[in-house]
Design an enzyme around this catalytic site. Sequence first.
Site, PDB file in Angstrom:
ATOM      1  CG  ASP A  10      23.548 -28.233  27.183  1.00  0.00           C
ATOM      2  OD1 ASP A  10      23.816 -27.384  28.054  1.00  0.00           O
ATOM      3  OD2 ASP A  10      23.973 -29.412  27.210  1.00  0.00           O
ATOM      4  CG  ASP A  12      29.308 -27.813  29.963  1.00  0.00           C
ATOM      5  OD1 ASP A  12      30.464 -27.795  29.494  1.00  0.00           O
ATOM      6  OD2 ASP A  12      28.836 -26.876  30.629  1.00  0.00           O
TER       7      ASP A  12
END
Length: 252
Positions: A10, A12
């Site tokens: 991922d 953010d």
Amino acid sequence: MAKLQALIFDVDGTLADTERDGHRVAFNLAFKDAGLSWQWDVQTYGDLLTVAGGKERIRYYIDHHQPDLNVPATLEAFIAGLHRHKTIHYQQLLKTGAIRLRPGIARLLREARRQGVVLAIATTTSHENVTSLLESALGEASLDWFAVIGAGDVVANKKPAPDIYDYVLRALGLQASQCLAIEDSYNGITASTAAGLDTIVTINEYTRNEDFAGATLVVDQMGDPKQPFTVLQGQVDTDRFLTLELIRRLHH
Ligand code: XBP
Ligand code: MG
């Protein structure tokens, strides 16, 4: 047990703490550009983070907090315009170098590359935001480190739907059992585990109280030799930071 072939990251909250001092600030600047008095403070933004995706987040905010808003064109076009400005501000913020990678990220990426483990990205934010972050934090050459960057509107349903992880697995040509995801949020791990992936979570300020019941391991950070992690859920041996060797041991 399938051999670990790829790590899917991922962006953010996982690669970098982009939300509070990056995306949030950029949203507020875009609101100002549009002559709106909306201000997403740190707490408000934390509450809004349950909605993944910037455009989706703005729509949710309007529906719940600005129901009387009159927009000149369609609501969709209005939101898209705000979000375009937000992305420009976010890119400018990244260029200042204000957003750094989280501890251990650069080390782990390099370790994986040395050992022939494929790297990929599965994120809700846009492709251009990912490449700008990588360029500013790791240099332009780092864009080639990632075999697949699955980002933003390339799928119809954003996290917590599994779509972006399914997309990345398809593009990699790998099974979920051959990969492991690294996430920071409930929405993220809901998406990754629904796609069948073992998932390690590195929490952050916004996600520390979320439910990570499905995680293989939850730590406060990846850590480094001089900055050890704290294990919040799951079992390690004498490990003090997240290495590829530990990830292989945890991978089912
Ligand atoms: C990240 C997001 C994104 C960013 C903003 O979630 O939800 O919406 O906050 O990015 P995840 P955009 O880390 O789970 O992928 O404004 O570009 O959508
Ligand atoms: Mg995240």
